[in-house]
Scaffold this active site. Structure first.
Site, mmCIF file in Angstrom:
data_model
loop_
_atom_site.group_PDB
_atom_site.id
_atom_site.type_symbol
_atom_site.label_atom_id
_atom_site.label_comp_id
_atom_site.label_asym_id
_atom_site.label_seq_id
_atom_site.Cartn_x
_atom_site.Cartn_y
_atom_site.Cartn_z
ATOM 1 N N MET A 184 0.864 -1.184 0.000
ATOM 2 C CA MET A 184 0.000 0.000 0.000
ATOM 3 C C MET A 184 0.896 1.228 0.000
ATOM 4 O O MET A 184 1.525 1.543 1.021
ATOM 5 C CB MET A 184 -0.931 -0.009 1.205
ATOM 6 C CG MET A 184 -1.937 -1.141 1.226
ATOM 7 S SD MET A 184 -2.983 -1.116 2.700
ATOM 8 C CE MET A 184 -3.894 0.411 2.457
ATOM 9 N N GLU A 185 0.962 1.887 -1.117
ATOM 10 C CA GLU A 185 1.877 3.006 -1.288
ATOM 11 C C GLU A 185 1.548 4.132 -0.309
ATOM 12 O O GLU A 185 0.399 4.523 -0.145
ATOM 13 C CB GLU A 185 1.775 3.535 -2.725
ATOM 14 C CG GLU A 185 2.993 4.345 -3.126
ATOM 15 C CD GLU A 185 2.623 5.788 -3.422
ATOM 16 O OE1 GLU A 185 3.535 6.628 -3.314
ATOM 17 O OE2 GLU A 185 1.469 6.069 -3.734
ATOM 18 N N GLN A 199 8.784 -4.907 -4.692
ATOM 19 C CA GLN A 199 7.927 -4.653 -5.849
ATOM 20 C C GLN A 199 8.477 -3.508 -6.691
ATOM 21 O O GLN A 199 8.924 -2.483 -6.158
ATOM 22 C CB GLN A 199 6.504 -4.304 -5.402
ATOM 23 C CG GLN A 199 5.523 -4.139 -6.561
ATOM 24 C CD GLN A 199 4.143 -3.724 -6.108
ATOM 25 O OE1 GLN A 199 3.939 -2.561 -5.776
ATOM 26 N NE2 GLN A 199 3.201 -4.671 -6.091
ATOM 27 N N CYS A 257 -1.618 -0.199 -9.532
ATOM 28 C CA CYS A 257 -1.715 1.081 -8.835
ATOM 29 C C CYS A 257 -2.688 2.021 -9.549
ATOM 30 O O CYS A 257 -2.534 2.293 -10.744
ATOM 31 C CB CYS A 257 -0.344 1.742 -8.731
ATOM 32 S SG CYS A 257 -0.382 3.345 -7.895
ATOM 33 N N LYS A 272 0.946 -8.170 -9.827
ATOM 34 C CA LYS A 272 -0.352 -7.817 -9.240
ATOM 35 C C LYS A 272 -1.093 -6.935 -10.224
ATOM 36 O O LYS A 272 -0.525 -5.966 -10.742
ATOM 37 C CB LYS A 272 -0.175 -7.096 -7.908
ATOM 38 C CG LYS A 272 -1.494 -6.841 -7.174
ATOM 39 C CD LYS A 272 -1.224 -6.354 -5.747
ATOM 40 C CE LYS A 272 -2.529 -6.294 -4.942
ATOM 41 N NZ LYS A 272 -3.339 -5.113 -5.273
ATOM 42 N N ASN A 312 -7.640 -10.848 -4.058
ATOM 43 C CA ASN A 312 -7.493 -9.634 -3.254
ATOM 44 C C ASN A 312 -8.726 -8.753 -3.437
ATOM 45 O O ASN A 312 -9.246 -8.644 -4.543
ATOM 46 C CB ASN A 312 -6.216 -8.897 -3.696
ATOM 47 C CG ASN A 312 -6.052 -7.536 -3.051
ATOM 48 O OD1 ASN A 312 -5.830 -6.557 -3.753
ATOM 49 N ND2 ASN A 312 -6.128 -7.457 -1.742
ATOM 50 N N GLU A 316 -11.807 -6.665 -0.599
ATOM 51 C CA GLU A 316 -12.976 -6.797 0.279
ATOM 52 C C GLU A 316 -12.956 -8.052 1.154
ATOM 53 O O GLU A 316 -13.996 -8.653 1.426
ATOM 54 C CB GLU A 316 -14.271 -6.755 -0.536
ATOM 55 C CG GLU A 316 -14.523 -5.433 -1.236
ATOM 56 C CD GLU A 316 -14.673 -4.260 -0.271
ATOM 57 O OE1 GLU A 316 -15.428 -4.378 0.708
ATOM 58 O OE2 GLU A 316 -14.019 -3.223 -0.508
#
Length: 318
Positions: free
Chosen positions: A8-9, A68, A98, A139, A199, A201
């Site tokens: 999470m950037e 990453q 992203c 991803k 990935n 919810e």
């Protein structure tokens, strides 16, 4: 079932990874992205994003960490991947998910989901540049504007030699709005031979069960849920409730202690507020604390409020 801590950037830095892996049973962490343009980055950039490289590419409790990369230039993605592996990363993950406007404007992240051929070229360049035993993973989201290329993108990444694929079950246009379309991940899994990681919810045990049923995936990746309910892996694996607020306050204090030591003290107010913004989705106490520190800009006054709340929570727990 493997549970992987998502990148999470601007949020999931080294200290947060260390805190969360210390109380969870994650099988792997993926770092925030290292932005690659048309240059070979110096070692310090990799060490700054992934200090764990200096300790065997593992968090303090031994959870493996994979670095990453994000970029659109195949040659320099490959060269920087080589450097990252030389510095100790046990694998390379490539970010094609992203949603940031700034990143997408510079042809990075999710915008590349409009170009399956380019995904193939980038992944293949990285794969060919590394020893065969070093995994290359990726991803993605289900698309940029729509889902029309979701299978083409997944197949391109597999054909380029990726070892596994994590899929955020929404398009870039859908952002983080519910629902997550787990059924599309199921279609990807049915068409690929490599492992697929679901990935999106997955907030608790029931979500994890339904996601695995709809997607057919055994492995899951979580990001935001780990910030909302910090004991997320125990919640998923054992169907327990969120940890007590007292324990959350202790984690926030640990983060402040780390920031004081690691030279991030000036950023502590924004970091605490950012975390409280996530936590208040599950904890009414976080909403209350957020309101009391929202306008405070200095670290020490915020820490004083935090210590007062921690003392009260300790008394209440006794």
């Amino acid at each position: 079932m493997r549970l992987i801590l998502a990148p999470m950037e601007g949020v999931m830095d080294h200290d947060m990874r260390d805190l969360l892996t210390g109380i969870n049973s994650f099988d792997l962490c993926v770092t925030e992205f290292v932005r690659v343009t048309d240059t070979l980055l110096p070692n310090r950039v990799f060490y700054r994003t992934c200090p764990e490289l200096l300790q065997g590419a593992k968090t303090t409790n031994g959870t493996p960490v994979r670095l990453q990369l994000l970029g659109s230039h195949p040659e320099y993605m490959a060269r920087n991947a080589q450097r990252a592996v030389k510095l100790g990363s046990p694998g390379i993950d490539i970010n094609f998910g992203c949603p940031s406007k700034t990143v997408n404007k510079n042809r990075g992240g999710a915008i590349l989901l409009r170009e399956p051929d380019q995904l193939y070229t980038i992944v293949k360049a990285v794969r060919d540049a590394l020893p065969p035993e070093v995994p290359v993973t990726a991803k993605i989201r289900l698309g940029y504007e729509d889902k029309s290329l979701f299978l083409d993108n997944a197949r391109a990444i597999e054909q380029a030699g990726a070892a596994e694929l994590a899929v955020h079950a929404r398009t870039r246009a859908e952002g983080y709005r519910p629902p997550a379309h787990w059924e599309y991940i199921g279609k990807i899994r049915e068409n690929l031979r490599i492992p697929v990681i679901a990935n999106g919810e997955i907030w608790n045990h029931d979500d994890a069960r339904r996601c695995r049923a709809e997607s057919g995936c055994s492995d899951l990746m979580v990001g935001r849920p780990s910030l909302v309910t910090p004991n997320i892996t125990t919640m998923i694996r054992e169907a327990v409730s969120p940890m007590h607020w007292h324990g959350v306050l202790q984690l926030i204090r640990q983060l402040s202690d780390r920031d004081r030591i690691n030279g991030k003290w000036q950023y502590l107010p924004s970091r605490i507020k950012q975390w409280l913004n996530y936590l208040r989705k599950a904890y009414p106490q976080a909403q209350n604390l957020f309101e009391r520190v929202r306008a405070v800009r200095e670290a020490e006054p915020i820490l004083a409020v935090l210590e007062s709340d921690l003392a009260s929570a300790t008394t209440a727990k006794q």
